[in-house]
Design a protein around this motif. Structure first.
Motif, short mmCIF file in Angstrom:
data_model
loop_
_atom_site.label_atom_id
_atom_site.label_comp_id
_atom_site.label_asym_id
_atom_site.label_seq_id
_atom_site.Cartn_x
_atom_site.Cartn_y
_atom_site.Cartn_z
N ILE A 43 7.63 11.13 -7.56
CA ILE A 43 8.28 10.36 -6.50
C ILE A 43 7.45 9.11 -6.17
O ILE A 43 7.98 8.01 -5.99
CB ILE A 43 8.50 11.24 -5.26
N TYR A 44 6.14 9.28 -6.08
CA TYR A 44 5.26 8.15 -5.77
C TYR A 44 5.40 7.05 -6.83
O TYR A 44 5.56 5.86 -6.50
CB TYR A 44 3.81 8.61 -5.69
N LEU A 45 5.36 7.43 -8.09
CA LEU A 45 5.43 6.44 -9.17
C LEU A 45 6.77 5.71 -9.18
O LEU A 45 6.83 4.48 -9.32
CB LEU A 45 5.18 7.11 -10.52
N ILE A 46 7.85 6.46 -9.00
CA ILE A 46 9.18 5.86 -9.05
C ILE A 46 9.39 4.88 -7.90
O ILE A 46 9.78 3.71 -8.09
CB ILE A 46 10.27 6.94 -9.04
N PHE A 47 9.12 5.34 -6.69
CA PHE A 47 9.46 4.50 -5.53
C PHE A 47 8.41 3.41 -5.28
O PHE A 47 8.73 2.38 -4.69
CB PHE A 47 9.69 5.37 -4.30
N SER A 48 7.20 3.61 -5.71
CA SER A 48 6.23 2.50 -5.67
C SER A 48 6.68 1.39 -6.62
O SER A 48 6.58 0.20 -6.31
CB SER A 48 4.84 2.99 -6.07
N SER A 49 7.21 1.81 -7.78
CA SER A 49 7.73 0.82 -8.73
C SER A 49 8.90 0.06 -8.12
O SER A 49 9.03 -1.17 -8.31
CB SER A 49 8.17 1.52 -10.02
#
Length: 559
Positions: A43-49
């Motif tokens: 979730i962190y990687l997707i939404f940070s992107s």
């Protein structure tokens, strides 16, 4: 208006990306309520992107950037919780800060606060048991709208000079409030639809339930013990592919198979507080290892990380549990949770059926013993009196009567509650009637009118004998003239075997209790075994005849 259109284009690009990602297995992680560390990292990687992309693709407005970055921060917080939301917002905020501009610090602060506040709101919903609202597009729209208002307030409060900040907010507030709120709601709508689809996939798992039911049917009917429970646990483990399966009674572990079987030993007392609570509260207990902590009560080295405990019931009483486990590195899927709860109901029904069948068997045996206890004293008393009366004047006849009496009593003692052939039943009543005929000398005639082709059909033991005894005891024995009893049999067109016992006394009286404990038991046994459409029917004409008809299904003996 132009800014709204530009931001709408940017949002539409995100929706296309989201739609494409929704077709991959990775998207399934968004639909799971329990979030472990690998889930949160995703979730962190997707939404940070998403936050970084939103900043890059944003529109330059008065030395600032109008963008849809709030979508990523808010969704990251709602789906990942406070820590994940904070990190998503911080990453997006620092990236925005690196691009400069008089709002760089304000945007960094506001984006971080958006992710954190959304995460705290998500945590609150989970704590009060309303986590389903996280997936509500309307709720997401409201949260994002509130987050964007907070961002505008931070810009006005932090960005300098104030006049430029106020002018900027007047230009970007409406477009960003509108597009970010609608975009976040659309994104969550896609997630919710996918979640609904995955939940519907649980119907596919009904096939698993049917296979489990098919493979386990009858196992628990033999008893709720270690042997039967281990068989069921192995079947459930094979079909569900969970980490481990355990079955307990209310005191000890009856079966365990899967990860951790080296220290979860069958026969040991229940030590898990989760299991004890499930038994005491008669309630499904679920420790996913995230929202509700789980740790093995036996070994600190145990690799199991989540547990679903389903009470097993017999009537209204909890008699044990079935427990499904997953290892620490694997999510406990919602479909497995639904399947587990269904298995609890399935196994409870099987246990209940097994106990019911055992109780029915005990009831039938008790009734049969009661019937035998009723038959033997009356018949034995009369038979001994008859033999005593003729032993001196006709010793040979007395000897034959003693042999018939011995044969009758031997059959009574050896017979079970099972099925016998019609030939065996007629042989049994022949011994009885031989003695009764000697007792009444020439005042009793018995006619057996049953074709040979019916003799191999099966019927419950002690079906005809109590009916014929009633015909003698309450019918012909009370007549001054000769009594005639006729036993007939025929096969009806609807595959029913019809047996009838008719006497010429006609002394039957309706609604009296004296005419037949034996007949009532025979009728009840037949209906319990074959259904309400079978059993006994009575036809009589006072002073003329009484006919007892016995309806049975056609059952052929194995030849």
């Amino acid at each position: 208006m132009s800014l709204i259109l530009l931001l709408t284009q940017q949002m539409s690009l995100y929706m296309v990306i989201v739609y494409l990602v929704s077709k991959t297995p990775l998207f399934k992680l968004f639909t799971e309520a329990a979030t472990r560390l690998p889930h949160k990292v995703f979730i962190y990687l997707i939404f940070s992107s998403f936050c970084i992309m939103a900043t890059y693709f944003g529109e330059q407005t008065n030395d600032a950037i109008a963008n849809t970055r709030a979508m990523g921060a808010v969704l990251g917080g709602l789906l990942g919780g406070p820590v994940t939301g904070f990190l998503v917002g911080l990453t997006g905020g620092l990236h925005r800060y690196s691009m400069g501009g008089f709002t760089d610090l304000a945007c960094a602060i506001s984006t971080t606060l958006e992710g954190l506040s959304a995460g705290l709101f998500s945590y609150y919903l989970r704590r009060i048991g309303h986590q389903e609202l996280i997936y509500s597009p309307l709720m997401v729209c409201i949260v994002t709208f509130a987050a964007e208002i907070m961002q505008m307030l931070v810009i006005v409060s932090v960005a300098k000079p104030f006049d430029d900040a106020w002018l900027l907010v007047q230009q970007i507030a409406l477009p960003m409030l509108l597009i970010n709120s609608v975009g976040a709601a659309l994104f969550m709508s896609i997630i919710r639809d996918q979640k609904a689809m995955y939940d519907k996939m649980s119907s596919v798992f009904s096939t698993q339930s049917l296979r489990i039911a098919e493979r386990s049917v009858g196992i628990l009917s033999d008893g709720f013990n270690e042997e039967s429970c281990m068989q069921v646990a192995q079947i459930v483990k094979q079909e569900t592919q969970v980490g481990a399966v355990a079955i307990t009674d209310t005191e000890k572990l009856l079966a365990f198979c899967g990860i951790g079987d080296n220290h979860h030993i069958v026969g040991t007392p229940i030590s898990s507080k989760l299991t004890q609570d499930a038994i005491e509260q008669d309630k499904v207990m679920f420790a996913d290892g995230v929202n509700m902590a789980y740790s093995c009560s036996i070994s600190k080295e145990c690799q199991l990380g989540s547990c679903l405990v389903i009470p097993l019931r017999s009537d209204a009483e909890v008699i044990g549990t079935i427990k499904l486990y997953e290892p620490k590195k694997k999510l406990f899927l919602n479909i497995n949770r639904s399947l587990g709860e269904g298995l609890g109901r399935l196994l409870s029904n099987q246990i209940l059926y097994g106990r019911f069948a055992a109780q029915q068997n005990l009831l039938v045996q008790s009734e049969l013993k009661l019937l035998q206890a009723q038959v033997n004293p009356h018949f034995l008393f009369n038979a001994l009196n008859t033999i005593a009366a003729i032993i001196r004047r006709d010793p040979n006849t007395a000897r034959r009567l003693i042999q018939n009496l011995s044969q009758f009593l031997r059959i009574n003692l050896k017979r079970t509650t099972g099925l016998v052939t019609l030939a065996d039943e007629l042989e049994h009543i022949d011994s009885y009637l031989t003695i009764e005929k000697a007792r009444f000398i020439d005042k009793l005639t018995v006619n057996i009118e049953i074709a040979d082709n019916l003799l191999h059909y099966k019927l419950p033991a002690f079906t005809l004998q109590p009916i014929i005894e009633n015909a003698v005891k309450h019918g012909t024995s009370n007549m001054l003239e000769s009594g005639v009893i006729t036993v007939r049999g025929e096969q009806l067109a609807d595959s029913t075997l019809l047996l009838s016992v008719t006497d010429n006394a006609g002394l039957y009286k309706a609604k009296t209790d004296s005419e037949g404990l034996g007949m009532n038991i025979v009728d009840k046994r037949i209906q319990n075994m074959f259904g309400a459409q079978f059993g006994i029917a009575i036809d009589f004409k006072t002073g003329s005849y009484t006919t007892i008809s016995i309806h049975l299904p056609i059952m052929e003996a194995n030849i």
